[in-house]
Design a protein around this motif. Sequence first.
Motif, mmCIF file in Angstrom:
data_model
loop_
_atom_site.group_PDB
_atom_site.id
_atom_site.type_symbol
_atom_site.label_atom_id
_atom_site.label_comp_id
_atom_site.label_asym_id
_atom_site.label_seq_id
_atom_site.Cartn_x
_atom_site.Cartn_y
_atom_site.Cartn_z
ATOM 1 N N ALA A 194 57.857 45.327 36.404
ATOM 2 C CA ALA A 194 56.639 44.957 36.939
ATOM 3 C C ALA A 194 55.541 46.037 37.155
ATOM 4 C CB ALA A 194 56.985 44.457 38.430
ATOM 5 N N GLY A 195 56.193 47.311 37.403
ATOM 6 C CA GLY A 195 55.457 48.407 37.406
ATOM 7 C C GLY A 195 54.929 48.862 36.062
ATOM 8 N N LEU A 196 55.859 48.743 35.175
ATOM 9 C CA LEU A 196 55.432 48.953 33.615
ATOM 10 C C LEU A 196 54.078 48.023 33.066
ATOM 11 C CD1 LEU A 196 58.808 50.042 32.044
ATOM 12 C CD2 LEU A 196 56.963 51.427 32.499
ATOM 13 N N LEU A 197 54.501 46.729 33.490
ATOM 14 C CA LEU A 197 53.282 45.840 33.079
ATOM 15 C C LEU A 197 52.034 46.138 33.664
ATOM 16 C CD1 LEU A 197 55.306 42.550 33.286
ATOM 17 C CD2 LEU A 197 54.559 43.693 31.160
ATOM 18 N N ILE A 198 52.206 46.535 35.300
ATOM 19 C CA ILE A 198 50.744 46.774 35.853
ATOM 20 C C ILE A 198 50.213 48.101 35.281
ATOM 21 C CG2 ILE A 198 50.126 47.446 38.111
ATOM 22 C CD1 ILE A 198 52.019 45.727 39.211
ATOM 23 N N VAL A 199 51.317 49.316 35.335
ATOM 24 C CA VAL A 199 50.649 50.559 34.638
ATOM 25 C C VAL A 199 50.106 50.346 33.209
ATOM 26 C CG1 VAL A 199 51.184 52.793 33.895
ATOM 27 C CG2 VAL A 199 52.059 51.796 36.253
ATOM 28 N N GLY A 200 51.014 49.557 32.339
ATOM 29 C CA GLY A 200 50.161 49.269 31.089
ATOM 30 C C GLY A 200 48.925 48.869 31.079
ATOM 31 N N ARG A 201 48.612 47.806 31.812
ATOM 32 C CA ARG A 201 47.408 47.039 31.801
ATOM 33 C C ARG A 201 46.491 48.265 32.436
ATOM 34 N NH1 ARG A 201 46.927 41.814 35.500
ATOM 35 N NH2 ARG A 201 47.144 43.263 37.111
ATOM 36 N N GLN A 202 46.719 48.737 33.474
ATOM 37 C CA GLN A 202 46.093 49.758 33.933
ATOM 38 C C GLN A 202 45.430 50.953 32.884
ATOM 39 O OE1 GLN A 202 47.627 51.189 37.221
ATOM 40 N NE2 GLN A 202 46.884 49.416 38.696
ATOM 41 N N LEU A 203 46.574 51.268 32.020
ATOM 42 C CA LEU A 203 46.393 52.176 31.147
ATOM 43 C C LEU A 203 45.575 51.868 29.721
ATOM 44 C CD1 LEU A 203 49.927 53.976 30.654
ATOM 45 C CD2 LEU A 203 47.695 54.963 31.600
ATOM 46 N N ARG A 204 45.767 50.385 29.463
ATOM 47 C CA ARG A 204 44.992 50.035 28.582
ATOM 48 C C ARG A 204 43.442 49.803 28.971
ATOM 49 N NH1 ARG A 204 49.379 46.791 27.815
ATOM 50 N NH2 ARG A 204 48.591 45.068 29.229
ATOM 51 N N SER A 205 43.123 49.495 30.279
ATOM 52 C CA SER A 205 41.852 49.484 30.684
ATOM 53 C C SER A 205 41.296 50.763 30.807
ATOM 54 C CB SER A 205 41.964 48.899 31.945
ATOM 55 O OG SER A 205 40.840 49.041 32.687
ATOM 56 N N LEU A 206 41.959 52.002 31.112
ATOM 57 C CA LEU A 206 41.554 53.243 31.117
ATOM 58 C C LEU A 206 41.153 53.756 29.756
ATOM 59 C CD1 LEU A 206 41.125 55.742 32.626
ATOM 60 C CD2 LEU A 206 43.350 56.360 32.412
ATOM 61 N N ARG A 207 42.173 53.409 28.657
ATOM 62 C CA ARG A 207 41.809 53.949 27.245
ATOM 63 C C ARG A 207 40.625 53.209 26.793
ATOM 64 N NH1 ARG A 207 46.245 51.935 25.465
ATOM 65 N NH2 ARG A 207 47.566 53.571 25.968
ATOM 66 N N GLY A 208 40.609 51.968 27.125
ATOM 67 C CA GLY A 208 39.242 51.347 26.578
ATOM 68 C C GLY A 208 37.976 51.914 27.275
ATOM 69 N N ALA A 209 38.132 52.606 28.575
ATOM 70 C CA ALA A 209 37.160 53.113 29.243
ATOM 71 C C ALA A 209 36.787 54.476 28.803
ATOM 72 C CB ALA A 209 37.124 53.246 30.681
ATOM 73 N N ILE A 210 37.693 55.274 28.205
ATOM 74 C CA ILE A 210 37.700 56.714 27.704
ATOM 75 C C ILE A 210 37.524 56.701 26.060
ATOM 76 C CG2 ILE A 210 39.020 58.618 27.439
ATOM 77 C CD1 ILE A 210 39.883 57.932 30.312
ATOM 78 N N LEU A 211 38.361 55.931 25.284
ATOM 79 C CA LEU A 211 38.472 56.061 24.025
ATOM 80 C C LEU A 211 37.184 56.215 23.427
ATOM 81 C CD1 LEU A 211 40.302 57.034 21.814
ATOM 82 C CD2 LEU A 211 40.946 54.585 21.398
ATOM 83 N N GLU A 212 36.553 55.217 23.707
ATOM 84 C CA GLU A 212 35.055 54.885 22.777
ATOM 85 C C GLU A 212 34.172 55.850 22.912
ATOM 86 O OE1 GLU A 212 33.927 50.840 22.922
ATOM 87 O OE2 GLU A 212 35.584 50.003 21.875
ATOM 88 N N PRO A 213 33.992 56.072 24.398
ATOM 89 C CA PRO A 213 33.105 57.354 24.781
ATOM 90 C C PRO A 213 33.484 58.653 24.188
ATOM 91 C CG PRO A 213 33.666 55.579 26.522
ATOM 92 C CD PRO A 213 34.530 55.498 25.601
ATOM 93 N N VAL A 214 34.485 58.882 24.112
ATOM 94 C CA VAL A 214 35.105 60.266 23.575
ATOM 95 C C VAL A 214 34.942 60.052 22.154
ATOM 96 C CG1 VAL A 214 37.142 61.679 23.188
ATOM 97 C CG2 VAL A 214 36.775 60.744 25.615
ATOM 98 N N GLN A 215 35.106 59.036 21.256
ATOM 99 C CA GLN A 215 35.163 58.973 19.893
ATOM 100 C C GLN A 215 33.507 59.309 19.691
ATOM 101 O OE1 GLN A 215 36.651 55.407 18.744
ATOM 102 N NE2 GLN A 215 38.744 56.446 18.185
#
Length: 914
Positions: A194-215
Amino acid sequence: MTLARQVARVTRTAFLVVAVAALINMAMLAYLNLHLDAEEVRATDAGRELRLAHLAMLDQETGLRAFLITGDAESLAPYLEGRNVVVQHLAAARDLLTDNDELLGLIDVQDERRRAWTSQWANRAVQVGGSISSSGVSPYKREFVTEGRLLFDDYRAAHDDVEVAANVLREDTEAERGRVVKGALALQVVLLCAGLLIVGRQLRSLRGAILEPVQGLLGTISELRDGNLSARSRPQGPAELRAVGDGLDELAEALGTERAGTERRAQQLREARREAEDANAAKSAFLATMSHEIRTPMNAVVGMTGLLLDSPLTDEQREFAETVRQSGDALLTIINDVLDFSKIESGQLELEHQAFVLRDCVESSLDLVAAQATAKGLDLVAQIDLEVPPVVEGDVTRLRQVLVNLLGNAVKFTEQGEILVSVTAESAGPDGRPVLSFAVRDSGIGIPADRMDRLFRSFSQVDSSTTRTHGGTGLGLAISLRLAEAMGGRLDVSSEVGTGSTFTLVAPFTPGHELEDRVRIAPAQLPGKRALIVDDNPTNRRILRAQLEAWGMSVDDDGLPLEALDRVRGADAAYDVAILDMHMPDMDGAELAVTLRALPGWEQIPLVLLTSLGDRITLAEVPDLVHLTKPVKAAALRAVVARALGSTEPEHRATERPERVGRLRILLAEDNAVNQKVAVLMLERLGQRPVVVSDGAEAVEALRNAAYDLVLMDVQMPVMDGLEATRRIRADLPADRQPRIVAMTANALVEDREASLAAGMDDHLAKPVRAEELADVLARVTTRASAAPPAAPALTPAPGGPAVDPAALDALTRHLGANGPGFRDTLVSAWRRESRHLLEQLDSGAASGDREAVGGVAHSLRSSSASLGALALAALCASVDDAVRADEPLDLMVTASLIHLEVARADEAFTDLG
């Protein structure tokens, strides 16, 4: 949501999962340790107590059976002991199982059957056992034993039920442990998933918020790196990345502004550089033009003055002419200083790199100021330490210029005393080259400490007042400092008012090997001889003594003539030569020479008188008096003393030229009528009659119509200049009609000389031209009649003649007494070592076709061989040396073979002499 909050949310989720998992683990461990472990321990201990009680029962039964069989009372011991032990262990088992009613009930059944066995059978067996054991087999006995077995079987069955229950208890405890562990693990797995699922969803959200701006930021950075300073970021994503994008945009804008400023400044610098180069070119052109325009009339002034001084004049007229000549020389010195300083300031100074004899450079510098020093009654002295390399590589002209500047200043500011030039070797520099120190010390007025800072300023003097007594442009020391720095060295100064000053040039030089300093080679007549020096100047005495001792002589010196006479009268042995200074207190050198000649034993002893420049003393009492002009050169001292002691070696004059040469066919190309007249008069004084033309075109036409040996070519002429005319002559005329062309021009810069040589000229004379320079040019000309290549000289050894003259070695060693043979062996050994080294160089030079190398070996071998009496070898080397110098055809391999042969003959002769 900011980037920091998103990262914190992921971090908190991960921390919560880990914390819950840890709590589950802690609860599981607490339950296992505090409950299950205790239950398991009690079950295990109870089972052990029950087994021990059962073993005690078995011991009772076994004891009773033995008693019934044997009747022996001792067999009852296990029975009696087991009764008490059973009770104890059963009681202990009950205490451990107080919370297990089922198992306690089974234990009660087991205990009841134990008591039944004991009361119903065991007690009776103890009582009747003795009688039963003594009776034989009987039905009673069998019945009694069977009764006991049945009772014990009932007990055993009850015990088996207890033991099965105890085992079940332990198994239940272990099963519960397993269930607890599995449950905890399952719960943790679920929690982690359950923790992995929650953290994974949060990381995906974080990646989406960071990756495109950093690129996007990286793309902007890439454009900026490629030089596109107009690129800007697109603000998006967390606030932090938007702030980075804003900062990047501000940086790009600042860089764009800086680039524009840099480009603007670069353009300004380019324009300033172009203006500076134009100004420098204009200055150089101005200086060259002014030099040319000044030198052109100066050529007439100096040339005509020289011609006038060669004519009959009254004393007053000669004084006037000398004044004009000296003023012209002073003006030329100023012009040359200004040109040199301009060249240094513009960075156009280039130093030459060639081998030269250091002693010749120092002594020639003294020659250039000797006349001024003599006029003021000053002593000029040079001292070169033996540690100093005799030959070095560098720019001899610039080194001489610095020394002459320093010596000229020393003479200018010194009214009495001496000027000493000392050359010493310091420790090697970082590059391994020896560092030499040239110190010029005077006994002049000195320099005040508050005016030392003016010394090396351009156009500045220590005394710049209107009442100064010493003239000059103030450029000499500034130029000397720049030259010293260009050599990789420095120029130091130390001074004391009223005592004098010392200027020291310190610079690195590379030792040279192409030349040799003949002065360091002692003539055969000097080693072992005894010399007397009389001079009131202690510096002169010290230097003369050191030089003579370096040649193997024994020296005594005195500062006063009367002391010298006392020494001579009381001497045990006569001297071989005496060197006397002319100007001394109480008695001058001439009087001392007359007095010495009158003493017994001094009738034939050579006397050398040191005189100032221009002095010539004639003594009827000493007709064979030898004169030596001060400043005393080492080479002249060597030659004079050697000849006085019987040497027949000719004096070495490397630059000797005839004063007059035969009639040459000379063409003079000069457009200035005054310069034409000056040059024609000079040439006529030298026995020549030139043909005169006014421009380069006429010169080319004249050479097409007739052959000439020498063309004196002005450079700046109308119609066609001298450079173009020279190129035409070199291109149009055949090789057998090519004359020697010498530029005779007022263009005196180094680049002017290079341009002349590049055009095809053979030499370059800067106006004003002096008669001696012109005579030197004529002496270098080869006429058409003598231009054919001479036949190769016959280089053959003289067969039958002695290879070595023993008298030479005897002359070297006869005055050494018992030390003579050892000294002779040392000389011969040194000659053999040097010969082997020179023969290796000879073979290398002959194999590579290097005439100069072969000539250098022949020159060196000639000197050393002649000193030891190897006359045949010396004569052969002399002919080779002369052939190389005259540029005569020479078979180098045959020459090397002949020299090898003569060296072998000389070596064998030295061996035979013992």
